[in-house]
Design a protein around this motif. Structure first.
Motif, PDB file in Angstrom:
ATOM      1  N   ASP A   1       0.848  -1.189   0.000  1.00  0.00           N
ATOM      2  CA  ASP A   1       0.000   0.000   0.000  1.00  0.00           C
ATOM      3  C   ASP A   1       0.885   1.241   0.000  1.00  0.00           C
ATOM      4  O   ASP A   1       1.142   1.825   1.033  1.00  0.00           O
ATOM      5  CB  ASP A   1      -0.924  -0.012   1.218  1.00  0.00           C
ATOM      6  CG  ASP A   1      -1.949   1.096   1.156  1.00  0.00           C
ATOM      7  OD1 ASP A   1      -2.520   1.411   2.189  1.00  0.00           O
ATOM      8  OD2 ASP A   1      -2.168   1.640   0.071  1.00  0.00           O
ATOM      9  N   GLU A   2       1.365   1.605  -1.154  1.00  0.00           N
ATOM     10  CA  GLU A   2       2.245   2.759  -1.289  1.00  0.00           C
ATOM     11  C   GLU A   2       1.469   3.922  -1.898  1.00  0.00           C
ATOM     12  O   GLU A   2       1.929   4.568  -2.831  1.00  0.00           O
ATOM     13  CB  GLU A   2       3.453   2.402  -2.173  1.00  0.00           C
ATOM     14  CG  GLU A   2       4.317   1.309  -1.577  1.00  0.00           C
ATOM     15  CD  GLU A   2       4.939   1.699  -0.239  1.00  0.00           C
ATOM     16  OE1 GLU A   2       5.283   2.871  -0.057  1.00  0.00           O
ATOM     17  OE2 GLU A   2       5.049   0.816   0.629  1.00  0.00           O
TER      18      GLU A   2
ATOM     19  N   GLY B   1     -12.998   4.462   3.684  1.00  0.00           N
ATOM     20  CA  GLY B   1     -12.643   4.391   5.097  1.00  0.00           C
ATOM     21  C   GLY B   1     -13.525   5.324   5.899  1.00  0.00           C
ATOM     22  O   GLY B   1     -14.414   5.977   5.349  1.00  0.00           O
ATOM     23  N   ILE B   2     -13.275   5.397   7.197  1.00  0.00           N
ATOM     24  CA  ILE B   2     -13.999   6.358   8.023  1.00  0.00           C
ATOM     25  C   ILE B   2     -13.066   7.525   8.319  1.00  0.00           C
ATOM     26  O   ILE B   2     -11.844   7.372   8.363  1.00  0.00           O
ATOM     27  CB  ILE B   2     -14.542   5.744   9.335  1.00  0.00           C
ATOM     28  CG1 ILE B   2     -13.437   5.169  10.214  1.00  0.00           C
ATOM     29  CG2 ILE B   2     -15.608   4.709   9.020  1.00  0.00           C
ATOM     30  CD1 ILE B   2     -13.900   4.737  11.606  1.00  0.00           C
TER      31      ILE B   2
ATOM     32  N   LEU C   1      -5.766  -4.683   8.231  1.00  0.00           N
ATOM     33  CA  LEU C   1      -6.467  -4.439   9.491  1.00  0.00           C
ATOM     34  C   LEU C   1      -6.576  -5.694  10.346  1.00  0.00           C
ATOM     35  O   LEU C   1      -6.757  -5.593  11.562  1.00  0.00           O
ATOM     36  CB  LEU C   1      -7.859  -3.850   9.233  1.00  0.00           C
ATOM     37  CG  LEU C   1      -7.884  -2.508   8.519  1.00  0.00           C
ATOM     38  CD1 LEU C   1      -9.319  -2.044   8.328  1.00  0.00           C
ATOM     39  CD2 LEU C   1      -7.061  -1.469   9.245  1.00  0.00           C
ATOM     40  N   GLU C   2      -6.461  -6.861   9.722  1.00  0.00           N
ATOM     41  CA  GLU C   2      -6.494  -8.112  10.484  1.00  0.00           C
ATOM     42  C   GLU C   2      -5.318  -8.182  11.455  1.00  0.00           C
ATOM     43  O   GLU C   2      -5.435  -8.725  12.550  1.00  0.00           O
ATOM     44  CB  GLU C   2      -6.462  -9.327   9.551  1.00  0.00           C
ATOM     45  CG  GLU C   2      -7.684  -9.477   8.683  1.00  0.00           C
ATOM     46  CD  GLU C   2      -8.948  -9.815   9.456  1.00  0.00           C
ATOM     47  OE1 GLU C   2      -8.863 -10.392  10.552  1.00  0.00           O
ATOM     48  OE2 GLU C   2     -10.034  -9.503   8.938  1.00  0.00           O
ATOM     49  N   LYS C   3      -4.190  -7.621  11.053  1.00  0.00           N
ATOM     50  CA  LYS C   3      -2.982  -7.648  11.890  1.00  0.00           C
ATOM     51  C   LYS C   3      -2.834  -6.393  12.736  1.00  0.00           C
ATOM     52  O   LYS C   3      -2.257  -6.437  13.817  1.00  0.00           O
ATOM     53  CB  LYS C   3      -1.744  -7.821  11.014  1.00  0.00           C
ATOM     54  CG  LYS C   3      -1.682  -9.177  10.354  1.00  0.00           C
ATOM     55  CD  LYS C   3      -0.427  -9.361   9.560  1.00  0.00           C
ATOM     56  CE  LYS C   3      -0.460 -10.753   8.944  1.00  0.00           C
ATOM     57  NZ  LYS C   3       0.462 -10.949   7.900  1.00  0.00           N
TER      58      LYS C   3
ATOM     59  N   GLN D   1      -5.059   6.607   4.925  1.00  0.00           N
ATOM     60  CA  GLN D   1      -4.119   5.855   4.099  1.00  0.00           C
ATOM     61  C   GLN D   1      -4.194   4.364   4.442  1.00  0.00           C
ATOM     62  O   GLN D   1      -4.969   3.645   3.859  1.00  0.00           O
ATOM     63  CB  GLN D   1      -2.687   6.391   4.287  1.00  0.00           C
ATOM     64  CG  GLN D   1      -2.502   7.822   3.813  1.00  0.00           C
ATOM     65  CD  GLN D   1      -2.634   7.970   2.316  1.00  0.00           C
ATOM     66  OE1 GLN D   1      -2.172   7.125   1.552  1.00  0.00           O
ATOM     67  NE2 GLN D   1      -3.272   9.029   1.871  1.00  0.00           N
ATOM     68  N   LYS D   2      -3.429   3.918   5.426  1.00  0.00           N
ATOM     69  CA  LYS D   2      -3.362   2.496   5.767  1.00  0.00           C
ATOM     70  C   LYS D   2      -4.635   1.987   6.441  1.00  0.00           C
ATOM     71  O   LYS D   2      -4.884   0.790   6.459  1.00  0.00           O
ATOM     72  CB  LYS D   2      -2.171   2.232   6.683  1.00  0.00           C
ATOM     73  CG  LYS D   2      -0.843   2.456   6.013  1.00  0.00           C
ATOM     74  CD  LYS D   2       0.298   2.200   6.972  1.00  0.00           C
ATOM     75  CE  LYS D   2       1.621   2.497   6.310  1.00  0.00           C
ATOM     76  NZ  LYS D   2       2.736   2.337   7.260  1.00  0.00           N
TER      77      LYS D   2
END
Length: 160
Positions: free
Chosen positions: A3-4, A47-48, A105-107, A118-119
């Motif tokens: 995810d860049e 996203g939120i 998001l799982e990790k 972003q992430k």
């Protein structure tokens, strides 16, 4: 797939004790989601906003009820988000096809709080954005009204 995503130009926002930076090239929903068109094929990353993550509190869990390639409609409940302060349904802000949730998001669910634009994205969907989505300037007006209402309610509670 790394995810860049390049950082976009942002608008500094401050109202009362709430401060954030809002990407100016994103769309925003009245329900405090953001949408970023990933490419010309119609894929949106969703996203939120920082405001929404602050209202939910530190994120502790989330889930999506759909598999990739499932048809979706705007306003449809597609999952849920749980923070220390509140639990909320996750609504779709795209009419089209669900493309999947953010595997990072799982990790590290904390991306939703720490790097929401972003992430910390939640899901991707292909299709058309909700007609109620707006540019950053219109979203700032929504934030102003929302925060003013919260402050008004806090003052009323202090008086009573």
């Amino acid at each position: 797939m790394p995810d860049e995503t390049p950082k976009s130009k942002t608008l500094h926002y401050r109202r009362s004790h709430f401060v954030t930076r809002l990407p100016v090239d994103y769309l925003y929903s009245p329900s405090h989601c953001w949408l970023d068109r990933r490419n010309e094929s119609g894929l949106w990353r969703v996203g939120i906003t920082k405001f929404a993550s602050r209202m939910l509190g530190e994120m502790v869990d989330f889930g999506f009820e759909l598999k990739p390639d499932t048809p979706v409609k705007t306003g449809q409940i597609i999952g849920w988000l749980e923070g220390f302060k509140a639990i909320s349904d996750a609504y779709c802000v795209v009419e089209g096809t669900f493309a999947g949730s953010n595997p990072a998001l799982e990790k590290k669910i904390g991306f939703i709080d720490k790097d929401p634009y972003q992430k910390g994205w939640l899901y991707e969907a292909k299709g058309e954005s909700d007609a109620k989505c707006m540019n950053v300037d219109a979203y700032v007006a929504v934030l102003d009204k929302t925060i003013d209402k919260i402050l008004e309610n806090q003052r009323a509670d202090e008086i009573s």
